[in-house]
Write a protein that holds these residues in place. Structure first.
Motif, short mmCIF file in Angstrom:
data_model
loop_
_atom_site.label_atom_id
_atom_site.label_comp_id
_atom_site.label_asym_id
_atom_site.label_seq_id
_atom_site.Cartn_x
_atom_site.Cartn_y
_atom_site.Cartn_z
N PRO A 1 0.82 -1.20 0.00
CA PRO A 1 0.00 0.00 0.00
C PRO A 1 0.86 1.26 0.00
N GLY A 2 0.44 2.24 -0.78
CA GLY A 2 1.19 3.49 -0.91
C GLY A 2 2.12 3.51 -2.10
N THR A 3 2.34 2.35 -2.74
CA THR A 3 3.19 2.27 -3.91
C THR A 3 2.44 2.77 -5.14
N VAL A 4 3.10 3.59 -5.94
CA VAL A 4 2.53 4.05 -7.20
C VAL A 4 3.33 3.39 -8.31
N ALA A 5 2.63 2.75 -9.24
CA ALA A 5 3.32 2.00 -10.29
C ALA A 5 2.58 2.10 -11.61
N ALA A 6 3.34 2.02 -12.69
CA ALA A 6 2.76 1.93 -14.03
C ALA A 6 2.52 0.45 -14.31
N VAL A 7 1.32 0.14 -14.79
CA VAL A 7 0.93 -1.24 -15.07
C VAL A 7 0.58 -1.34 -16.54
N GLU A 8 1.28 -2.21 -17.24
CA GLU A 8 1.02 -2.39 -18.66
C GLU A 8 -0.21 -3.28 -18.87
N GLU A 9 -0.77 -3.19 -20.05
CA GLU A 9 -2.00 -3.92 -20.39
C GLU A 9 -1.89 -5.41 -20.14
N SER A 10 -0.79 -6.03 -20.49
CA SER A 10 -0.66 -7.48 -20.33
C SER A 10 -0.79 -7.89 -18.86
N THR A 11 -0.24 -7.10 -17.96
CA THR A 11 -0.37 -7.38 -16.52
C THR A 11 -1.79 -7.10 -16.05
N LEU A 12 -2.32 -5.97 -16.48
CA LEU A 12 -3.67 -5.58 -16.07
C LEU A 12 -4.71 -6.63 -16.45
N LEU A 13 -4.56 -7.23 -17.61
CA LEU A 13 -5.52 -8.25 -18.05
C LEU A 13 -5.51 -9.49 -17.17
N GLY A 14 -4.44 -9.70 -16.42
CA GLY A 14 -4.36 -10.85 -15.53
C GLY A 14 -4.99 -10.61 -14.16
#
Length: 149
Positions: free
Chosen positions: A71-84
């Motif tokens: 919690p508190g971490t800000v991260a960029a998430v690519e589509e391939s990860t998001l779909l999982g």
């Protein structure tokens, strides 16, 4: 197809869920290139997915309970990860980024749109702000700029 779309998701009255609109507001204060359309969408992503196919890139900004980061971490998430990730919405009026992405890809499988999420990882999106503060908003804005460049 040089248009880019930035969508800040969340409810500013619901703690960390206000992360998306806070990042969008910060970026609007700082200024963005003219080809970036900015939307503070609150919780209605369904009404926006029809515009995705006309964009080179779509960056969503939201607080998430999913993911392995603390919690508190800000991260960029690519589509391939998001779909999982698991989709956790309860109705079409509260379409999660995961569900919106799946709907968009089903409706426009040929679209070359790059879709990313800038996520504030949180344990809850309740009424008490916990992590959506200045430093996380600044980091969210930095990651959005990197994804749009």
């Amino acid at each position: 197809m040089s248009r880019r779309l930035l969508i800040g998701l969340g409810n500013p009255l619901a703690g960390d869920d206000g992360f998306g609109p806070a990042v969008v507001a910060r970026l609007q204060q700082q200024g963005l290139p003219g080809d970036v359309e900015v939307v503070a969408s609150c919780t209605d992503l369904l009404g926006r997915i029809d515009a995705f196919a006309d964009c080179e890139a779509v960056v969503l900004v939201d607080a998430v309970v999913e993911g392995k980061d603390p919690p508190g971490t800000v991260a960029a998430v690519e589509e391939s990860t998001l779909l999982g990730w698991e989709a956790r919405s309860t109705s079409a009026h509260r379409l999660s980024p995961v569900e919106a992405l799946r709907v968009f890809r089903a409706l426009a499988p040929e679209a070359a749109t790059r879709i990313s999420l800038v996520a504030l990882h949180t344990e809850d999106v309740g009424a008490k702000p916990v992590h959506a503060r200045g430093d996380t908003v600044d980091e969210g804005a930095r990651l959005v700029r990197a994804l749009l460049s």
